[in-house]
Motif scaffolding. Structure first.
Motif, mmCIF file in Angstrom:
data_model
loop_
_atom_site.group_PDB
_atom_site.id
_atom_site.type_symbol
_atom_site.label_atom_id
_atom_site.label_comp_id
_atom_site.label_asym_id
_atom_site.label_seq_id
_atom_site.Cartn_x
_atom_site.Cartn_y
_atom_site.Cartn_z
ATOM 1 N N GLU A 106 0.819 -1.217 0.000
ATOM 2 C CA GLU A 106 0.000 0.000 0.000
ATOM 3 C C GLU A 106 0.855 1.271 0.000
ATOM 4 O OE1 GLU A 106 -3.890 1.888 2.298
ATOM 5 O OE2 GLU A 106 -3.049 -0.045 2.932
ATOM 6 N N ASP A 107 1.999 1.241 0.694
ATOM 7 C CA ASP A 107 2.833 2.442 0.750
ATOM 8 C C ASP A 107 3.596 2.695 -0.553
ATOM 9 O OD1 ASP A 107 4.465 0.242 1.062
ATOM 10 O OD2 ASP A 107 5.854 1.232 2.415
ATOM 11 N N GLU A 108 3.528 1.753 -1.507
ATOM 12 C CA GLU A 108 4.151 1.956 -2.814
ATOM 13 C C GLU A 108 3.164 2.506 -3.838
ATOM 14 O OE1 GLU A 108 7.508 -1.609 -2.820
ATOM 15 O OE2 GLU A 108 5.452 -2.076 -3.429
ATOM 16 N N ILE A 109 1.911 2.703 -3.431
ATOM 17 C CA ILE A 109 0.848 3.136 -4.343
ATOM 18 C C ILE A 109 0.374 4.535 -3.955
ATOM 19 C CG2 ILE A 109 -1.420 2.590 -5.293
ATOM 20 C CD1 ILE A 109 -0.979 -0.310 -4.274
ATOM 21 N N VAL A 110 0.303 5.423 -4.941
ATOM 22 C CA VAL A 110 -0.200 6.782 -4.704
ATOM 23 C C VAL A 110 -1.216 7.111 -5.789
ATOM 24 C CG1 VAL A 110 0.357 9.236 -4.569
ATOM 25 C CG2 VAL A 110 1.931 7.546 -3.603
ATOM 26 N N PHE A 111 -2.427 7.470 -5.361
ATOM 27 C CA PHE A 111 -3.461 7.916 -6.285
ATOM 28 C C PHE A 111 -3.492 9.443 -6.286
ATOM 29 C CE2 PHE A 111 -4.935 3.605 -5.487
ATOM 30 C CZ PHE A 111 -5.402 3.203 -6.732
ATOM 31 N N SER A 112 -3.637 10.019 -7.463
ATOM 32 C CA SER A 112 -3.733 11.469 -7.564
ATOM 33 C C SER A 112 -5.141 11.930 -7.232
ATOM 34 C CB SER A 112 -3.372 11.926 -8.983
ATOM 35 O OG SER A 112 -4.405 11.540 -9.894
ATOM 36 N N ALA A 113 -5.308 13.239 -7.098
ATOM 37 C CA ALA A 113 -6.645 13.795 -6.944
ATOM 38 C C ALA A 113 -7.415 13.588 -8.250
ATOM 39 C CB ALA A 113 -6.561 15.280 -6.605
ATOM 40 N N VAL A 114 -8.714 13.488 -8.146
ATOM 41 C CA VAL A 114 -9.551 13.261 -9.328
ATOM 42 C C VAL A 114 -9.698 14.572 -10.100
ATOM 43 C CG1 VAL A 114 -11.826 12.586 -10.155
ATOM 44 C CG2 VAL A 114 -10.811 11.397 -8.200
ATOM 45 N N ASP A 115 -9.428 14.506 -11.398
ATOM 46 C CA ASP A 115 -9.619 15.662 -12.277
ATOM 47 C C ASP A 115 -11.012 15.565 -12.902
ATOM 48 O OD1 ASP A 115 -8.588 17.965 -13.938
ATOM 49 O OD2 ASP A 115 -9.075 16.525 -15.524
ATOM 50 N N ILE A 116 -11.796 16.645 -12.811
ATOM 51 C CA ILE A 116 -13.164 16.632 -13.323
ATOM 52 C C ILE A 116 -13.331 17.722 -14.374
ATOM 53 C CG2 ILE A 116 -13.917 18.054 -11.361
ATOM 54 C CD1 ILE A 116 -16.686 16.695 -11.674
ATOM 55 N N LEU A 124 -14.278 12.277 -15.596
ATOM 56 C CA LEU A 124 -13.383 12.279 -14.444
ATOM 57 C C LEU A 124 -12.179 11.401 -14.751
ATOM 58 C CD1 LEU A 124 -16.071 13.340 -13.251
ATOM 59 C CD2 LEU A 124 -15.509 12.134 -11.130
ATOM 60 N N THR A 125 -11.006 11.888 -14.405
ATOM 61 C CA THR A 125 -9.764 11.152 -14.658
ATOM 62 C C THR A 125 -8.938 11.091 -13.377
ATOM 63 O OG1 THR A 125 -9.712 11.944 -16.953
ATOM 64 C CG2 THR A 125 -7.674 11.026 -16.071
ATOM 65 N N GLN A 126 -8.333 9.936 -13.143
ATOM 66 C CA GLN A 126 -7.460 9.756 -11.978
ATOM 67 C C GLN A 126 -6.230 8.956 -12.411
ATOM 68 O OE1 GLN A 126 -9.212 7.777 -8.544
ATOM 69 N NE2 GLN A 126 -7.958 9.002 -7.162
ATOM 70 N N SER A 127 -5.107 9.296 -11.837
ATOM 71 C CA SER A 127 -3.875 8.564 -12.156
ATOM 72 C C SER A 127 -3.368 7.840 -10.921
ATOM 73 C CB SER A 127 -2.796 9.512 -12.684
ATOM 74 O OG SER A 127 -2.438 10.465 -11.708
ATOM 75 N N VAL A 128 -2.585 6.812 -11.160
ATOM 76 C CA VAL A 128 -1.986 6.040 -10.077
ATOM 77 C C VAL A 128 -0.491 5.919 -10.358
ATOM 78 C CG1 VAL A 128 -2.509 3.853 -11.245
ATOM 79 C CG2 VAL A 128 -2.042 3.865 -8.779
ATOM 80 N N THR A 129 0.317 6.050 -9.321
ATOM 81 C CA THR A 129 1.768 5.940 -9.441
ATOM 82 C C THR A 129 2.267 4.871 -8.490
ATOM 83 O OG1 THR A 129 1.982 8.286 -10.008
ATOM 84 C CG2 THR A 129 3.971 7.160 -9.254
ATOM 85 N N VAL A 130 3.094 3.977 -9.012
ATOM 86 C CA VAL A 130 3.721 2.932 -8.198
ATOM 87 C C VAL A 130 5.222 3.198 -8.174
ATOM 88 C CG1 VAL A 130 4.228 0.470 -7.990
ATOM 89 C CG2 VAL A 130 1.948 1.228 -8.721
ATOM 90 N N SER A 131 5.788 3.319 -6.990
ATOM 91 C CA SER A 131 7.232 3.495 -6.816
ATOM 92 C C SER A 131 7.738 2.351 -5.953
ATOM 93 C CB SER A 131 7.526 4.843 -6.146
ATOM 94 O OG SER A 131 8.911 5.012 -5.948
ATOM 95 N N SER A 132 8.649 1.550 -6.512
ATOM 96 C CA SER A 132 9.039 0.322 -5.833
ATOM 97 C C SER A 132 10.467 -0.068 -6.194
ATOM 98 C CB SER A 132 8.079 -0.801 -6.226
ATOM 99 O OG SER A 132 8.486 -2.049 -5.694
ATOM 100 N N ARG A 133 11.062 -0.902 -5.353
ATOM 101 C CA ARG A 133 12.352 -1.518 -5.651
ATOM 102 C C ARG A 133 12.169 -2.912 -6.258
ATOM 103 N NH1 ARG A 133 16.870 0.970 -3.255
ATOM 104 N NH2 ARG A 133 16.361 2.680 -1.854
ATOM 105 N N ASN A 134 10.947 -3.362 -6.300
ATOM 106 C CA ASN A 134 10.636 -4.669 -6.868
ATOM 107 C C ASN A 134 10.457 -4.509 -8.384
ATOM 108 O OD1 ASN A 134 9.836 -7.274 -7.374
ATOM 109 N ND2 ASN A 134 8.350 -7.355 -5.700
ATOM 110 N N ILE A 135 11.571 -4.394 -9.090
ATOM 111 C CA ILE A 135 11.551 -3.998 -10.495
ATOM 112 C C ILE A 135 10.840 -5.018 -11.379
ATOM 113 C CG2 ILE A 135 13.021 -3.566 -12.504
ATOM 114 C CD1 ILE A 135 14.972 -2.153 -10.648
ATOM 115 N N GLU A 136 11.157 -6.275 -11.238
ATOM 116 C CA GLU A 136 10.564 -7.283 -12.119
ATOM 117 C C GLU A 136 9.051 -7.341 -11.964
ATOM 118 O OE1 GLU A 136 12.402 -11.037 -11.575
ATOM 119 O OE2 GLU A 136 14.375 -10.403 -12.318
#
Length: 248
Positions: free
Chosen positions: A92-102, A126-138
């Protein structure tokens, strides 16, 4: 009297021109003398390394006539995306959702003869983006390539290409500067030895721009302002250092 005054003016102008020429000649001689008493060389260093952080971004949208219905859809999609990521070993701490654009949506309006007469409101997007930042590359690479299961759940997610970064880049840069400086000094020592010169103090040093490129991409990927590749996990970092020494 006028002839005498003219003669004196010409004489003064002539003396000034002569002094200017002497000063210019002395300046050029001094410059050549100074420039002939220095040795300069440019050293370089490079290293191959692998990124240890991957960042992946995706986005999804919901369209409906009412903002409430569109928001309910995009909230449901976000829950499905989060569930999909966590089921694929993303914490969960590797996932960030942006604010919803309307945004309002509009449709073109035509009269009975097919002539365009304007546009009218047609609902909301409405559009929303998600960003994953991780060291688990594969794992993240696999997720970025395989999102078919989300399509099966009704989520139309647009996947961007992964970006690759290195967490200890500052230490890598400092090590490269040290090696490039040593390389430049070794070149200067060779020049001085072969020319029978004796080195004095360091007069000047300058640092070139860092070039971080994909491995085996060659110098064609270099940039005047410095390249910073994020498309490849396997990278090459390069730096140059110029040193200038006085001669005794």
């Amino acid at each position: 009297m006028e002839k005498k005054t003219g003669f004196l003016s010409a004489l003064i102008i002539g003396v000034c021109v002569l002094l200017s020429c002497i000063a210019l000649a002395f300046g050029l001689s001094h410059f050549r003398s100074e420039s002939s008493h220095v040795i300069s060389a440019t050293g370089s260093a490079s290293v191959d390394f692998d990124a240890d952080i991957i960042i992946w971004r995706g986005s999804f949208s919901a369209v409906d006539y009412s903002s409430q219905a569109a928001y309910a859809k995009i909230k449901s999609d976000a829950d499905e995306v989060k569930k999909y990521l966590q089921n694929n070993n993303i914490t969960e701490d590797e996932i960030v959702f942006s604010a919803v654009d309307i945004r309002r949506t509009y449709r073109d309006v035509y009269d009975a003869n097919g002539n365009y007469v304007g546009s009218e409101e047609d609902g909301y997007k409405l559009t929303q983006s998600v960003t994953v930042s991780s060291r688990n590359i594969e794992t993240v690479e696999k997720i970025s390539r395989d999102i078919s299961s989300l399509l099966d759940r009704g989520v139309e997610l647009e996947s961007d290409y992964p970006e690759y970064y290195y967490s200890d880049l500052d230490a890598l840069k400092l090590d490269l500067i040290d090696k490039a400086s040593q390389n430049a000094k070794e070149r200067i020592d060779i020049i001085a030895k072969n020319s029978g010169a004796r080195l004095g103090k360091l007069k000047n040093s300058s640092l070139g721009v860092f070039q971080i490129t994909a491995q085996n991409s060659g110098t064609s990927s270099y940039s005047y302002d410095g390249a910073f590749d994020t498309s490849s996990q396997h990278k090459t970092a390069t730096i140059t250092v110029k040193l200038e020494y006085d001669l005794k």
